[in-house]
Design an enzyme around this catalytic site. Structure first.
Site, mmCIF file in Angstrom:
data_model
loop_
_atom_site.group_PDB
_atom_site.id
_atom_site.type_symbol
_atom_site.label_atom_id
_atom_site.label_comp_id
_atom_site.label_asym_id
_atom_site.label_seq_id
_atom_site.Cartn_x
_atom_site.Cartn_y
_atom_site.Cartn_z
ATOM 1 N N SER A 59 -128.750 2.006 -42.346
ATOM 2 C CA SER A 59 -128.438 1.140 -41.208
ATOM 3 C C SER A 59 -129.482 0.062 -40.940
ATOM 4 O O SER A 59 -129.186 -0.909 -40.257
ATOM 5 C CB SER A 59 -128.220 1.966 -39.944
ATOM 6 O OG SER A 59 -129.432 2.480 -39.461
ATOM 7 N N LYS A 76 -133.372 1.872 -34.897
ATOM 8 C CA LYS A 76 -132.513 0.723 -34.601
ATOM 9 C C LYS A 76 -133.365 -0.430 -34.081
ATOM 10 O O LYS A 76 -134.537 -0.277 -33.807
ATOM 11 C CB LYS A 76 -131.447 1.074 -33.544
ATOM 12 C CG LYS A 76 -130.512 2.182 -33.952
ATOM 13 C CD LYS A 76 -129.619 1.779 -35.092
ATOM 14 C CE LYS A 76 -128.733 2.948 -35.511
ATOM 15 N NZ LYS A 76 -128.072 2.734 -36.759
#
Length: 182
Positions: free
Chosen positions: A48, A90
């Site tokens: 990610s 993230k």
């Protein structure tokens, strides 16, 4: 001045080499304890955050940075995954009070396009020309203490909102070491 330097030397190193060694050991233990208390490592799990961080890469996180500072846009953070109790790395995109919207993959912050995020979108669109890449999201007004996050690899990343207490630390030192998975 010379007397001051001698006193300083005695204060730091002691009068004998034995006391200097003991002071150095105490300093090393103290430094290690503080470093271990403030920092931790995290192994990136999943794609990610490609191309910024690779799967298996080990990064250092500062566990106490956000006790003194607010998270900023584009900070890379480790957050608690509220669905399974795990953790994820993230990037913070939106900060409290902002209106966030995603239209065909383009992120808008307070109705203005986020051009830094657009560069990532353009790269992904070039790499995957026949794929529908993104959903729409929002508009959503972030509440006090609420942040919008997203992975840098928009194709294989989830996005969402998280409250500050679920931000576990700021990635401060990306390690060059990568673990190999075969």
């Amino acid at each position: 001045m010379k007397r001051l330097l001698v006193r300083l030397k005695v204060l730091i190193f002691g009068k004998t080499s034995k006391s200097a060694i003991i002071r150095c050991i105490i300093f090393a233990i103290g430094f290690y304890t503080i470093f271990d208390y403030m920092f931790d490592t995290y192994t990136v799990d999943g794609p990610s955050m490609d191309n910024t961080l690779k799967e298996g890469q080990i990064v250092w996180i500062n566990k106490y940075h956000y006790n003194f500072f607010d998270p900023l846009r584009y900070d890379i953070v480790v957050i608690r995954d509220l669905e399974d109790g795990g953790t994820m790395v993230k990037r913070i995109i939106g900060i409290p009070g902002e209106k966030i919207e995603m239209i065909s993959g383009m992120i808008f912050i307070n109705d203005m396009p986020d051009f830094d995020a657009y560069e990532v979108l353009e790269l992904e669109a070039n790499n995957y020309p026949n794929m529908i890449l993104f959903d729409n999201f929002g508009p959503y007004k972030l509440k006090p203490g609420e942040y919008f996050y997203h992975g840098d690899n928009r194709i294989e990343s989830i996005f969402g909102t998280i409250y500050r207490e679920n931000i576990l630390g700021k990635v401060v030192i990306p390690s060059q070491e990568e673990t190999r998975r075969h």
